[in-house]
Scaffold this active site. Structure first.
Site, PDB file in Angstrom:
ATOM      1  CG  ASP A 189     -14.281  16.580  -3.155  1.00 38.74           C
ATOM      2  OD1 ASP A 189     -14.569  15.386  -2.942  1.00 38.74           O
ATOM      3  OD2 ASP A 189     -15.100  17.501  -3.043  1.00 38.74           O
ATOM      4  N   GLY A 215      -7.645  13.559  -2.151  1.00 39.03           N
ATOM      5  CA  GLY A 215      -7.419  12.905  -0.857  1.00 39.03           C
ATOM      6  C   GLY A 215      -8.697  12.752  -0.058  1.00 39.03           C
ATOM      7  CG  ASP A 216     -10.888   9.698   3.092  1.00 38.67           C
ATOM      8  OD1 ASP A 216     -11.298  10.577   3.880  1.00 38.67           O
ATOM      9  OD2 ASP A 216     -11.314   8.526   3.103  1.00 38.67           O
ATOM     10  CG  PHE A 217     -12.217  15.541   4.295  1.00 39.97           C
ATOM     11  CD1 PHE A 217     -13.010  14.706   5.050  1.00 39.97           C
ATOM     12  CD2 PHE A 217     -12.840  16.441   3.425  1.00 39.97           C
ATOM     13  CE1 PHE A 217     -14.386  14.723   4.945  1.00 39.97           C
ATOM     14  CE2 PHE A 217     -14.236  16.465   3.296  1.00 39.97           C
ATOM     15  CZ  PHE A 217     -14.996  15.592   4.061  1.00 39.97           C
ATOM     16  CG  HIS A 235     -24.588  19.803   6.209  1.00 36.34           C
ATOM     17  ND1 HIS A 235     -25.756  20.255   5.633  1.00 36.34           N
ATOM     18  CD2 HIS A 235     -23.812  19.370   5.199  1.00 36.34           C
ATOM     19  CE1 HIS A 235     -25.685  20.082   4.322  1.00 36.34           C
ATOM     20  NE2 HIS A 235     -24.515  19.560   4.032  1.00 36.34           N
TER      21      HIS A 235
END
Ligand code: SAM
Length: 326
Positions: A189, A215-217, A235
């Site tokens: 996350d 981390g930023d996915f 979503h």
């Protein structure tokens, strides 16, 4: 009429949770005067409030004393680990207000929450530590019951490692690790989530087997693993972003690995699962391009990015999971 005035009952329940009615009564039944005092309410409407909760099936009254029902003591007493009120606390503190401008959202296509003015949703939400923790806990309330079913319905014995991508507090990852002791894994996350995840994994006794991957996915590769879970992630994003995340999951999986997408799945005919369709409207309120989808939609996208075999399994109520096998 019942649907049109539905917010009366909804707000009565949400205020009861905010005031701690169920938590207080879980300690033992109380008469109206004692409960009014305990909750620091004005006497004018206290009795109507308690009796409305009785009529709504949220409290019992025997003689003059009020008590929780079997369900409200299990799910709405803050002191119990089975508490699911986090999501309802968020409905009360944020969504109740924001849904007031649904019409504007429908006209403009713009979110109606804190990012109405155009900023990034998670960045803005998480800038306030209290909102950060409130949101992450709310996710546990939303997902922990379904995690118990995912722990049962997926063939975990065939796999050794898993990562929950967009894991929030870790409700799902912890539940799965508690049920399947042979698994190791963790959650990924945004970095700001790390202390909240680690404290929860520690408190539930699985910190040894669950590691947090900050981390930023959208910017980094997803951690390599046998199984990847994405619960209520897709979503939040528009179609291009959904496909990008599915592709990244496919690339991170070991051969033979599986991706579990867990969401409030809209029925394929888009006629019955009202909660799924309303969740999609909630994505209008909350995000810039997010929307909910059917099991058939998700299987199609999974096939597009390379998954060989896909299957849809209903979990409970409106929730389902779509599994793609690499
Ligand atoms: C709707 S919550 C779902 C939480 C959890 N998977 C569940 O089902 O209960 C979305 C999660 O995605 C995380 N998230 C949002 N943007 C992200 C990003 N760019 N990189 C990594 N995680 C992100 C949020 O912090 C949040 O925990």
């Amino acid at each position: 009429m019942q649907l049109g005035t539905g917010f009366w009952g909804s707000k009565t329940l949400l205020s009861a949770i905010e005031l701690g009615v169920f938590t207080e009564l879980a300690k033992g039944p109380l008469g109206a005067a004692a409960l009014t005092k305990r909750l620091q309410l004005h006497p004018r409407s206290a009795r109507d409030f308690f009796d409305a909760l009785v009529a709504l099936g949220m409290l019992k009254r025997t003689g003059q004393r009020y008590a929780d029902t079997a369900e409200t003591t299990l799910f709405l007493d803050r002191a119990k680990p089975s508490y699911v009120g986090g999501i309802l606390e968020m409905c009360n503190a944020r969504l109740y207000r924001f849904w007031g401008s649904l019409t504007e959202g429908l006209r403009t296509g713009n979110p109606q929450n804190e990012v109405k003015t155009g900023e990034d949703f998670f960045g803005t939400l998480y800038a306030d530590p209290q909102r950060l923790e409130g949101f992450l806990k709310a996710m546990t309330g939303l997902s922990v019951g379904f995690a118990k079913i995912i722990a049962k319905k997926f063939p975990w014995r065939k796999y050794r490692t898993f990562v929950d991508v967009g894991c929030a507090q870790g409700g799902v990852a912890v539940e799965i690790a508690l049920t399947h002791k042979h698994l190791t894994g963790g959650g990924m996350d945004l970095p700001v989530v790390q202390p909240v995840f680690e404290a929860y994994a520690q408190a539930r006794g699985v910190a040894q087997r669950l590691r947090f991957h900050p981390g930023d996915f959208f910017k980094v590769l997803l951690p390599k693993s046998d199984v990847i879970i994405m619960g209520h992630i897709l979503h939040d994003w528009n179609l291009d972003e959904k496909i990008m995340l599915l592709r990244k999951a496919y690339e991170a999986l070991a051969p033979g690995g599986a991706l579990i997408v867990h969401e409030v799945l809209i029925d394929d005919a888009r006629k019955e699962n009202a909660f799924g369709l309303l969740m999609s409207l909630n994505m209008l309120i909350e995000t810039h391009g997010g929307f909910d989808f059917t099991g058939a939609d998700c299987r199609k996208w999974m096939k597009e990015v390379g998954f060989k075999r896909t299957q849809v399994t209903r979990l409970a109520g409106p929730d389902g999971m779509v599994v793609g096998f690499k």
